[in-house]
Design a protein around this motif. Structure first.
Motif, PDB file in Angstrom:
ATOM      1  N   ASN A 146       0.805  -1.220   0.000  1.00 52.31           N
ATOM      2  CA  ASN A 146       0.000   0.000   0.000  1.00 52.31           C
ATOM      3  C   ASN A 146       0.840   1.273   0.000  1.00 52.31           C
ATOM      4  O   ASN A 146       0.306   2.362   0.167  1.00 52.31           O
ATOM      5  N   SER A 147       2.140   1.160  -0.203  1.00 46.65           N
ATOM      6  CA  SER A 147       3.010   2.334  -0.213  1.00 46.65           C
ATOM      7  C   SER A 147       2.783   3.150  -1.469  1.00 46.65           C
ATOM      8  O   SER A 147       2.436   2.633  -2.524  1.00 46.65           O
ATOM      9  N   ASP A 148       2.989   4.472  -1.340  1.00 46.65           N
ATOM     10  CA  ASP A 148       2.859   5.363  -2.494  1.00 46.65           C
ATOM     11  C   ASP A 148       3.965   5.107  -3.513  1.00 46.65           C
ATOM     12  O   ASP A 148       3.716   5.041  -4.712  1.00 46.65           O
ATOM     13  N   VAL A 149       5.192   4.986  -3.022  1.00 38.41           N
ATOM     14  CA  VAL A 149       6.343   4.755  -3.899  1.00 38.41           C
ATOM     15  C   VAL A 149       7.162   3.621  -3.305  1.00 38.41           C
ATOM     16  O   VAL A 149       7.474   3.621  -2.120  1.00 38.41           O
ATOM     17  N   ILE A 150       7.534   2.662  -4.143  1.00 37.26           N
ATOM     18  CA  ILE A 150       8.367   1.535  -3.739  1.00 37.26           C
ATOM     19  C   ILE A 150       9.659   1.613  -4.541  1.00 37.26           C
ATOM     20  O   ILE A 150       9.621   1.760  -5.761  1.00 37.26           O
ATOM     21  N   HIS A 151      10.780   1.538  -3.861  1.00 40.64           N
ATOM     22  CA  HIS A 151      12.090   1.525  -4.515  1.00 40.64           C
ATOM     23  C   HIS A 151      12.642   0.108  -4.403  1.00 40.64           C
ATOM     24  O   HIS A 151      12.764  -0.422  -3.307  1.00 40.64           O
ATOM     25  N   VAL A 152      13.013  -0.490  -5.521  1.00 43.85           N
ATOM     26  CA  VAL A 152      13.587  -1.836  -5.537  1.00 43.85           C
ATOM     27  C   VAL A 152      15.094  -1.680  -5.702  1.00 43.85           C
ATOM     28  O   VAL A 152      15.560  -1.000  -6.619  1.00 43.85           O
ATOM     29  N   MET A 153      15.849  -2.315  -4.800  1.00 51.50           N
ATOM     30  CA  MET A 153      17.307  -2.185  -4.834  1.00 51.50           C
ATOM     31  C   MET A 153      17.951  -3.510  -5.207  1.00 51.50           C
ATOM     32  O   MET A 153      17.466  -4.572  -4.836  1.00 51.50           O
ATOM     33  N   LYS A 154      19.045  -3.413  -5.935  1.00 56.01           N
ATOM     34  CA  LYS A 154      19.855  -4.583  -6.270  1.00 56.01           C
ATOM     35  C   LYS A 154      21.305  -4.145  -6.222  1.00 56.01           C
ATOM     36  O   LYS A 154      21.682  -3.161  -6.852  1.00 56.01           O
TER      37      LYS A 154
END
Length: 169
Positions: free
Chosen positions: A24-32
Motif C-alpha cells: 500500500n506504499s505510495d512509492v516503492i524503490h527496488v534495490m539490487k
C-alpha cells in the motif's frame, strides 16, 4: 505522502522482504547490489515485464500457494515441506560457493572463520579494552589518595599531593 499530525506530510521508510508489507506504499524503490533499479507503486511494478519486483511478487505468490497446498496435503506438514525444499536447494548453493567457505563445527566456529583476517587485532583490542575499563577505577583511587593526603602534616601533604598529581599526568 499521507496527512500527518498538524496537516503536514508524513514520510515513512520501510525496508522489507515480504511484498505484502509495502503493497500500500505510495512509492516503492527496488534495490539490487546497493542501487535503486526500479521505482513505482505496487500496481506499476507488478506490471513491468521482466522486472525484479514482478519476479519477487510471482515467487512470493507461488510460495504462498505452495504453502497453502502443502498444509492441506496429508503427506508433509508445511514446516517439513519447507525443510525439504531447503535441503534440495542446499547442494546447489554449496556447489556455487565451492571451496571458498571452510567447513565449520558450528555457528561460533563459522564466525571465527569469517573473522580470520581480523585475528591479529584481537589481542591489541582486548588489551585496549582492559586499559579503558581500568581507567575509571584508577581515577577513583587517585582521587581518594589526594583526599587522604590532606590528613597528614604539611610536608607529607605537599609530597603526597605532588606524587599523586604526577600519576594523573
Amino acid at each position: 505522502g499521507r496527512d500527518g499530525i498538524g496537516g503536514g506530510s508524513l514520510t515513512t521508510v520501510a525496508i522489507a522482504h515480504r511484498l505484502g508489507t509495502v503493497r500500500n506504499s505510495d512509492v516503492i524503490h527496488v534495490m539490487k547490489d546497493g542501487a535503486i533499479v526500479e521505482r513505482g507503486s505496487h500496481a506499476e511494478l507488478s506490471q513491468q515485464e521482466g522486472g525484479i519486483y514482478q519476479a519477487l511478487h510471482a515467487a512470493q505468490a507461488m510460495s504462498q500457494a505452495t504453502a497453502g497446498s502443502s498444509a492441506a496435503s496429508p503427506k508433509l506438514p508445511s514446516s517439513a515441506a519447507a525443510m525439504a525444499r531447503a535441503e534440495e536447494a542446499a547442494p546447489a548453493a554449496a556447489s556455487k560457493q565451492g571451496a571458498q567457505e571452510p567447513a565449520s563445527t558450528g555457528s561460533f566456529g563459522r564466525l571465527l572463520q569469517f573473522n580470520r583476517p581480523e585475528w591479529p587485532l584481537y589481542l591489541p583490542g582486548a588489551l585496549a579494552a582492559m586499559l579503558h575499563g581500568a581507567s575509571t577505577p584508577m581515577q577513583g583511587y587517585l582521587l581518594v589518595a589526594i583526599l587522604d593526603s590532606f590528613y597528614g602534616s604539611k610536608e607529607e601533604m605537599k609530597d603526597d599531593v605532588t606524587r599523586t598529581t604526577i600519576y594523573f599526568v
